[in-house]
Design an enzyme around this catalytic site. Structure first.
Site, PDB file in Angstrom:
ATOM      1  N   LYS A   1     -19.288  55.435  25.020  1.00  0.00           N
ATOM      2  CA  LYS A   1     -19.944  54.717  23.937  1.00  0.00           C
ATOM      3  C   LYS A   1     -18.954  53.696  23.383  1.00  0.00           C
ATOM      4  CE  LYS A   1     -22.112  55.273  19.452  1.00  0.00           C
ATOM      5  NZ  LYS A   1     -22.780  56.191  18.537  1.00  0.00           N
TER       6      LYS A   1
ATOM      7  N   LYS B   1     -23.503  53.414  26.732  1.00  0.00           N
ATOM      8  CA  LYS B   1     -24.129  52.769  25.589  1.00  0.00           C
ATOM      9  C   LYS B   1     -23.236  51.670  25.039  1.00  0.00           C
ATOM     10  CE  LYS B   1     -25.562  53.968  21.008  1.00  0.00           C
ATOM     11  NZ  LYS B   1     -25.527  54.957  19.997  1.00  0.00           N
TER      12      LYS B   1
HETATM   13  C1  PBG Z   1     -24.718  57.084  15.617  1.00  0.00           C
HETATM   14  C2  PBG Z   1     -25.490  56.252  16.564  1.00  0.00           C
HETATM   15  C3  PBG Z   1     -25.507  54.844  16.660  1.00  0.00           C
HETATM   16  C4  PBG Z   1     -26.468  54.537  17.608  1.00  0.00           C
HETATM   17  C5  PBG Z   1     -26.997  55.742  18.089  1.00  0.00           C
HETATM   18  N1  PBG Z   1     -26.364  56.799  17.450  1.00  0.00           N
HETATM   19  C6  PBG Z   1     -24.814  53.794  15.883  1.00  0.00           C
HETATM   20  C7  PBG Z   1     -23.369  53.764  15.784  1.00  0.00           C
HETATM   21  O1  PBG Z   1     -22.632  54.412  16.532  1.00  0.00           O
HETATM   22  O2  PBG Z   1     -22.922  53.052  14.887  1.00  0.00           O
HETATM   23  C8  PBG Z   1     -26.866  53.143  17.983  1.00  0.00           C
HETATM   24  C9  PBG Z   1     -28.172  52.990  18.630  1.00  0.00           C
HETATM   25  C10 PBG Z   1     -28.700  51.623  18.672  1.00  0.00           C
HETATM   26  O3  PBG Z   1     -28.053  50.627  18.292  1.00  0.00           O
HETATM   27  O4  PBG Z   1     -29.851  51.500  19.109  1.00  0.00           O
HETATM   28  N2  PBG Z   1     -23.571  57.665  16.049  1.00  0.00           N
END
Ligand code: PBG
Length: 329
Positions: free
Chosen positions: A201, A255
């Site tokens: 991520k 992601k």
């Molecule tokens: C939280 C989380 C996030 C997303 C999914 N779970 C945001 C972040 O890490 O700030 C983002 C999903 C998206 O942008 O569609 N941990």
């Protein structure tokens, strides 16, 4: 590897008709490839617009079947739950994440009551929708503290498992959390609860509309670069994946998705494990806005989604999932 030679070989020969193109197509999309994110909001009988994400809504618990019915009818295997909590429920340590009556817990119970095992439920394991500072973990002297955060994540995981969550998806990027969560789940007889690790991520600029959707945008102080990955790196993603597999992840997530197709591909090639792609909010809103402005046509949605399959993804988290029948037409 390349066989044949022009003019006896003409690749256009196989492209000349639709039926022929269909015969040689290498990748396909079906509703089975999708996970539908659902945003939750407190209150009664509401379906709220999300200004940063046109076409996506927040649902109150009593309206949730409206969207789950749709997913089920389409044949989508799983939904992912994301809460927008009132600011008054947020604090420094994300206490609301451990409230057995919080939005996510209520939604799990509601969906399981109505749909049993007809559809899977996935829940994020992370504190950002619950903390007043908008970070995924606990803070001490301006640092996100790893090991103490994991202790809370373990309890959040156990609570969600107890409510009936099928797939826990740690999205916090703390070191070592997959192993500790797996161990705690097993000790509590939740050995059948799956773990989908957000293993690769990135500290991405494409999450903006999501933070708006869950209401963490205004509260977030600073960035997430000390725990989410540096987008200049790819070898490091493989190390993250290797660790999480060893610690017990059943599936791994990359992601965002479209700017990271190379990562999806190299993980799939190297590890041969189920890899999921998350087409995040920024990707969604970019495509959707460009279509609305007639800069691109709506077939761009299909093109973006098939690129994840081409790269090697087994499944895709996408805000388009609820409209997938139109997209596949
Ligand atoms: C939280 C989380 C996030 C997303 C999914 N779970 C945001 C972040 O890490 O700030 C983002 C999903 C998206 O942008 O569609 N941990």
């Amino acid at each position: 590897m390349i066989t044949g030679k022009y003019p006896s070989l003409r690749l256009r020969r196989s492209r000349k008709t639709s039926w022929s193109r269909r015969l040689i197509q290498e990748n396909t999309l079906t509703p089975n490839d999708f996970i539908l994110p659902i945003f939750l909001v407190d209150g009664n009988n509401k379906r709220e617009n999300i200004p940063s994400m046109p076409g996506v809504y927040r649902y109150t618990i009593n309206r949730i079947s409206q969207i789950v019915d749709k997913a089920l009818k389409l044949g989508i295997p799983m939904v992912a739950l994301f809460p927008k909590n009132k600011n008054s429920l947020k604090d420094e340590i994300g206490s609301e994440s451990l409230n057995e009556n919080n939005l996510v817990c209520q939604a799990i119970l509601e969906i399981k009551k109505k749909y049993k095992n007809q559809i899977g439920i996935m829940c994020d394991v992370a504190l950002d929708p619950y903390t007043s500072h908008g970070h995924d973990g606990l803070i001490k002297s301006s640092q996100i503290i790893n090991d103490q955060t994991i202790e809370v994540l373990i309890n959040q995981s156990l609570l969600q498992a107890e409510m009936g969550c099928d797939v826990l998806a740690p999205s916090d990027m703390m070191d070592g959390r997959i192993g500790k969560i797996r161990k705690s789940l097993d000790k509590s007889k939740f050995h059948n609860v799956q773990i989908l690790s957000y293993a690769a991520k990135y500290a991405s600029n494409f999450y903006g509309p999501f933070r708006n959707a869950v209401g963490s945008n205004k509260s977030l102080k600073g960035d997430k670069k000390t725990y989410q990955m540096d987008f200049r790196n790819s070898d490091e993603a493989l190390r993250e994946i290797a660790l999480d597999i060893k610690e017990g992840a059943d599936m791994v997530m990359v992601k965002p998705a479209m700017p990271y197709l190379d990562i999806i591909k190299s993980i799939k090639d190297k590890f041969k494990i189920p890899v999921f792609a998350y087409q995040v909010s920024g990707e969604y809103s970019l495509i959707e806005t460009a279509i609305k402005k007639k800069l691109i046509n709506s077939d761009a949605i299909y093109e973006s989604l098939i690129s994840f399959k081409r790269a090697g993804a087994n499944a895709i988290v996408s805000y388009y999932a609820d409209r997938i029948n139109n997209i596949l037409k």
